[in-house]
Design an enzyme around this catalytic site. Structure first.
Site, PDB file in Angstrom:
ATOM      1  N   CYS A  47       7.598 -12.769 -36.501  1.00 29.54           N
ATOM      2  CA  CYS A  47       7.978 -11.463 -37.030  1.00 29.54           C
ATOM      3  C   CYS A  47       7.586 -11.399 -38.502  1.00 29.54           C
ATOM      4  O   CYS A  47       7.940 -12.293 -39.282  1.00 29.54           O
ATOM      5  CB  CYS A  47       9.485 -11.259 -36.881  1.00 29.54           C
ATOM      6  SG  CYS A  47      10.089  -9.733 -37.638  1.00 29.54           S
ATOM      7  N   CYS A  50      10.894 -11.289 -40.794  1.00 29.54           N
ATOM      8  CA  CYS A  50      11.827 -12.400 -41.029  1.00 29.54           C
ATOM      9  C   CYS A  50      11.268 -13.773 -40.694  1.00 29.54           C
ATOM     10  O   CYS A  50      11.914 -14.782 -40.969  1.00 29.54           O
ATOM     11  CB  CYS A  50      13.112 -12.166 -40.241  1.00 29.54           C
ATOM     12  SG  CYS A  50      12.910 -12.318 -38.448  1.00 29.54           S
ATOM     13  N   CYS A  96      12.669  -7.269 -32.891  1.00 29.93           N
ATOM     14  CA  CYS A  96      12.974  -8.665 -33.213  1.00 29.93           C
ATOM     15  C   CYS A  96      14.491  -8.849 -33.126  1.00 29.93           C
ATOM     16  O   CYS A  96      15.247  -8.097 -33.749  1.00 29.93           O
ATOM     17  CB  CYS A  96      12.474  -8.996 -34.621  1.00 29.93           C
ATOM     18  SG  CYS A  96      12.960 -10.640 -35.195  1.00 29.93           S
ATOM     19  N   CYS A  99      16.079  -9.868 -36.841  1.00 28.47           N
ATOM     20  CA  CYS A  99      16.252  -8.919 -37.951  1.00 28.47           C
ATOM     21  C   CYS A  99      16.271  -7.452 -37.517  1.00 28.47           C
ATOM     22  O   CYS A  99      16.474  -6.573 -38.346  1.00 28.47           O
ATOM     23  CB  CYS A  99      15.166  -9.124 -39.014  1.00 28.47           C
ATOM     24  SG  CYS A  99      13.504  -8.648 -38.508  1.00 28.47           S
ATOM     25  N   CYS A 121       3.328  -4.449 -25.859  1.00 24.14           N
ATOM     26  CA  CYS A 121       2.330  -3.808 -26.718  1.00 24.14           C
ATOM     27  C   CYS A 121       2.906  -3.817 -28.133  1.00 24.14           C
ATOM     28  O   CYS A 121       3.824  -3.060 -28.444  1.00 24.14           O
ATOM     29  CB  CYS A 121       2.084  -2.391 -26.214  1.00 24.14           C
ATOM     30  SG  CYS A 121       0.795  -1.523 -27.096  1.00 24.14           S
TER      31      CYS A 121
END
Length: 133
Positions: A47, A50, A96, A99, A121
């Site tokens: 991510c 984070c 995510c 976060c 996607c």
């Protein structure tokens, strides 16, 4: 509550305008605008917000859709799913789990020759590739 919580000011200071638009405002980058869609590098996709590990390159496939596509997350506890009715139809938003940042959407039953028949996607700008892991 997420494990990583930041103020809007902190997010804006840490992210570019494009990253902020996608990750924090659930925006979408232009199709075919990010090299991760076809990048053959082996590694882990994290991510951008984070650093949580989300996807492995082994589950990435070329869906010819304009964005990086994966058929499974690293593990189910790495992402969260939210019903999205913003485009006049029901879609599954993927965020995510660490976060809460917007990553993209999950599509199922499209007939891709993958083990799950799922397509995560994901906006390339929402990710960071850590090669060789």
């Amino acid at each position: 509550m997420h494990q990583v919580e930041k103020s809007d000011e902190q997010w804006r200071a840490e992210l570019t305008a494009a990253e902020y638009h996608v990750l924090r405002q659930a925006g979408t980058e232009r199709p075919f605008s990010h090299p991760y869609e076809t990048d053959p590098t082996v590694g882990v996709y994290e991510c951008r917000g984070c650093g949580a590990e989300l996807f492995r390159s082994e589950t990435k496939f070329d869906a010819h859709c304009g964005w990086p596509a994966f058929y499974a997350p690293l593990s189910e506890d790495r992402v969260e799913y939210v019903e999205d009715r913003s485009m006049g139809r029901v879609r599954t938003e993927v965020r995510c789990a660490t976060c809460g940042s917007h990553l993209g959407h999950l599509f199922e039953g499209e007939g891709f020759p993958t083990p799950t028949d799922q397509r995560y996607c994901v906006n390339g700008v929402a990710l960071r590739l850590r090669p060789g892991v």
